[in-house]
Enzyme design. Structure first.
Site, mmCIF file in Angstrom:
data_model
loop_
_atom_site.group_PDB
_atom_site.id
_atom_site.type_symbol
_atom_site.label_atom_id
_atom_site.label_comp_id
_atom_site.label_asym_id
_atom_site.label_seq_id
_atom_site.Cartn_x
_atom_site.Cartn_y
_atom_site.Cartn_z
ATOM 1 N N GLY A 1 -3.091 -8.564 -4.406
ATOM 2 C CA GLY A 1 -1.644 -8.477 -4.572
ATOM 3 C C GLY A 1 -0.895 -7.935 -3.377
ATOM 4 N N SER A 2 -1.609 -7.511 -2.319
ATOM 5 C CA SER A 2 -0.886 -7.017 -1.148
ATOM 6 C C SER A 2 -0.232 -8.191 -0.418
ATOM 7 C CB SER A 2 -1.838 -6.274 -0.204
ATOM 8 O OG SER A 2 -2.676 -7.197 0.468
ATOM 9 N N SER A 3 0.690 -7.864 0.468
ATOM 10 C CA SER A 3 1.452 -8.923 1.134
ATOM 11 C C SER A 3 0.572 -9.817 1.994
ATOM 12 C CB SER A 3 2.557 -8.289 1.988
ATOM 13 O OG SER A 3 1.997 -7.406 2.947
ATOM 14 N N LYS B 1 -10.932 -5.462 8.995
ATOM 15 C CA LYS B 1 -10.787 -6.402 10.113
ATOM 16 C C LYS B 1 -10.874 -5.698 11.463
ATOM 17 C CE LYS B 1 -8.198 -9.828 7.488
ATOM 18 N NZ LYS B 1 -8.568 -9.233 6.197
ATOM 19 N N GLU C 1 15.218 -1.793 4.573
ATOM 20 C CA GLU C 1 16.014 -1.064 3.591
ATOM 21 C C GLU C 1 15.812 -1.573 2.166
ATOM 22 O OE1 GLU C 1 20.177 -1.398 4.052
ATOM 23 O OE2 GLU C 1 20.179 -3.558 4.444
ATOM 24 N N ALA D 1 0.860 4.227 6.709
ATOM 25 C CA ALA D 1 0.524 2.922 6.131
ATOM 26 C C ALA D 1 1.332 1.795 6.747
ATOM 27 C CB ALA D 1 0.742 2.948 4.613
ATOM 28 N N ILE E 1 0.841 -1.201 0.000
ATOM 29 C CA ILE E 1 0.000 0.000 0.000
ATOM 30 C C ILE E 1 0.876 1.251 0.000
ATOM 31 C CG2 ILE E 1 -1.751 1.308 1.254
ATOM 32 C CD1 ILE E 1 -2.843 -1.203 0.045
ATOM 33 N N ASP F 1 10.576 3.892 5.964
ATOM 34 C CA ASP F 1 10.378 2.456 6.179
ATOM 35 C C ASP F 1 11.561 1.942 6.992
ATOM 36 O OD1 ASP F 1 8.456 0.287 4.336
ATOM 37 O OD2 ASP F 1 9.996 -0.507 5.670
#
Length: 655
Positions: free
Chosen positions: A475-477, A434, A339, A388, A316, A336
């Protein structure tokens, strides 16, 4: 880069085209003289006009050619032109004859002695009218003939070569696909015909190719014409139609490809279009209407801003970075703690998408570390933050409840507080369905995150806080789709927890564009919910994905029903029972109205949970999180607290 004007675009056939137009313009001019003087020789008509044609024909030809050139009539070969080019050629004839009228007065190629002396001779008005009509017929007609000959030679002269393609949709998309086949023989494709549901097109020809039936007639049409492939040429086609075409093709062993969706065409920009025919993907057959909107318009509030995206390397977060970069922010801060993912999205933005290097800044940081986040906010001073960063895998979070709450709940509370203290203009939390009546640790941790943002909105009124809640993204993790893809690649079996299980689905680009739009809506502290369309049956999704792989469910690939995992719900919801859906005035985005907890109540709850997390007390964290359902039975009136029975458990998953 600026495009070169059509008038300045030349090719190897341009001189020949100009010569043909010159000859045709002169022929039309000569014919108009013959018609004007009753088909007699012009020299027999009148001494005044006897030499006019001989002195002016070259001016007519030059004027018409110059006018057509100025209108871009020679920018491509005639076999590639269309009705718009024909219209410009007709305009060129009219403009050229008007230009001739002016040149005739300046050059004075033909004169006549009169009472005022020697004067310029002009053709009679009737000759102009006849020359315009004849010129348009000749000049436009030659283009139509060249095009027809080229298309007829393609359609009927090469029946034995190339692959045949059955085109679904005889509208503009289908005609564009046909035109690409005609213009590019190197594609090796020939049209076998159209199928279309328009009643008026049945048993007719579209650009010389027959409409063979309706889409429901596909099985019969495929058996009759035996195409080598099927191309879906309806960019706005719903998933149900694509799935119907796909099943008909797969049943008879005919591969199916499709034009990009309207959303993809808008993302790609002008000129992307028809050559991007691609394989049918799972998102094409979900039976949901695609999201269509203009990113430049809905994301205009980000233009010129400094935008921070946490979790920028995730599925995302990375798409947020791609789309925000298109809007034109002053600075885009990618944050993030992984890395590899951060490096990948940074290189994509700088190299593939050509974002100016000074616009992008990559920051290695963990959202759970307050001091580091405070440093980042002080250094870059973002005006908009999209949060996100989150753990998404339900099963893993069941086994690691402490980390789930630490990362999804406490870190969100920390980010919201630090952004409020730093004076950030907007803070947007990316949430999940959820969080509605949570039955898992992951869901409960995101529900707590929503409470943290609501509480921050009441404490720091200078920052506009919002939560954006939506379902699964393809397709998201954490999505089921990549799991199914891996299982199919290994030969199966594909595991489905329950035959009746459903989930909401949306593509990542569509969901992110709605998240960006939602960031500009509502008042502070609101929970905004994306309209995900109709829920999709997971069992049907498994069938579709197996068929998309060219295999047959239960024959080539087995499907096993393994039973639901602990805490897994059969059907996800987008609103809690105590929430009231409210329109935001924007299609596909609604607000969840509910009474808000007093900030002190939320802070006390988080303080207790934070202490348990600090101690690493997994059972204590799970017990505390379990109170969330009881709490969510309906908060007390704002400004009051309510007693919560710690033994009232909603979350019953394993520790």
């Amino acid at each position: 880069m600026r495009r070169r004007p059509a008038a300045l675009t030349f090719h190897r056939l341009t001189p020949l085209q100009a010569l043909v137009d010159f000859v045709l313009a002169v022929a039309a001019y000569w014919l108009s003289f013959r018609l004007r003087f009753d088909l007699r020789h012009v020299s027999e008509a009148s001494p005044k006009f006897s030499n006019l044609f001989n002195h002016t024909w070259f001016l007519v030809g030059i004027s018409v050619v110059l006018a057509i050139w100025a209108l871009g009539g020679y920018h491509r070969p005639w076999r590639h032109t269309d009705g718009h080019d024909d219209f410009r050629a007709g305009q060129g004839v009219v403009l050229g004859l008007l230009l001739f009228l002016g040149l005739n007065g300046i050059v004075q190629p033909a004169t006549w002695p009169s009472s005022q002396g020697i004067t310029t001779t002009y053709p009679p008005p009737s000759i102009y009218g006849a020359a315009i009509v004849a010129g348009i017929l000749f000049v436009v007609g030659v283009r139509v003939v060249v095009r027809a000959v080229a298309e007829r030679r393609f359609l009927f002269g090469t029946r034995g070569s190339g692959r045949t393609a059955l085109i679904v949709g005889a509208g503009e998309g289908g005609r564009l696909v046909l035109r690409e086949m005609v213009r590019n023989p190197q594609l090796g494709l020939r049209p076998a015909g159209f199928v279309d549901d328009d009643e008026q097109k049945q048993r007719t020809r579209v650009d010389g190719v027959r409409v063979l039936g309706r889409i429901a007639d596909l099985p019969r049409v495929i058996d009759e014409v035996e195409p080598d492939e099927i191309i879906i040429a309806i960019p706005s086609a719903p998933g149900t139609l694509r799935a119907e075409v796909l099943r008909a093709g797969r049943h008879r062993g005919v591969p199916v490809r499709t034009l990009p969706t309207v959303f993809e065409l808008l993302q790609a920009g002008p000129g992307a279009a028809v050559r991007q025919v691609r394989e049918v993907r799972v998102e094409d057959v979900l039976g949901r209407d695609p999201v269509v909107m203009e990113l430049d318009r809905v994301g205009a509030y980000l233009r010129g801003e400094t935008v921070l995206v946490t979790g920028a390397g995730g599925s995302i977060g990375s798409e947020l970075c791609r789309q925000i970069a298109r809007v034109g922010p002053a600075r885009l801060i990618l944050l993030d703690h992984a890395e590899d993912n951060l490096f990948r999205i940074e290189r994509e933005l700088l190299e593939d998408r050509q974002v100016p290097e000074g616009t992008v800044a990559s920051v290695i940081a963990d959202v759970k570390e307050g001091e580091r986040i405070r440093e980042v906010l002080a250094e870059h001073a973002p005006t908009v933050v999209f949060h996100a960063a989150a753990y998404k895998h339900v099963g893993l979070m069941e086994l690691n409840p402490v980390e789930a709450v630490r990362n999804n709940s406490i870190a969100t509370r920390l980010m919201a507080r630090l952004c409020g203290e730093a004076g950030v203009g907007r803070f947007v939390l990316v949430s999940t369905d959820k969080a509605v009546r949570p039955a898992t640790v992951m869901g409960a941790s995101k529900a707590l995150a929503e409470l943290a943002v609501e509480s921050a909105a009441q404490r720091w009124t200078g920052t506009r806080y919002s939560c954006v809640r939506f379902g699964n993204v393809l397709g998201s993790s954490g999505s089921v789709v990549p799991i199914f893809q891996r299982q199919i690649a290994k030969g199966g079996p594909v595991t489905v927890t329950d035959p009746g299980m459903t989930r909401y689905f949306m593509t990542i680009p569509e969901a992110v564009q709605l998240v960006i739009q939602a960031g500009s809506l509502g008042s502070t502290g609101e929970i905004l919910v994306l309209d995900m369309g109709e829920p999709v049956k997971i069992l049907q999704l498994a069938h579709d994905m197996i068929e998309l792989s060219g295999l047959k469910p239960d024959e080539d690939i087995a499907i096993e029903i393994v039973g639901p995992r602990p805490g897994e719900k059969l059907h996800e919801e987008l609103f809690n029972p105590f929430e009231t859906p409210r329109s935001t005035g924007t299609s596909r985005i609604r607000a969840a109205d509910r009474e808000k907890f007093a900030p002190d109540v939320v802070e006390n709850m988080f303080d207790e949970i934070a202490l348990l997390v600090l101690e690493g007390d997994a059972r204590g964290v799970a017990t505390k999180v379990a109170e969330l359902r009881e709490t969510h039975a309906g908060p007390a009136k704002a400004g009051t607290t309510r007693d919560v029975d710690p033994s009232a458990s909603a979350y019953t998953g394993p520790l």
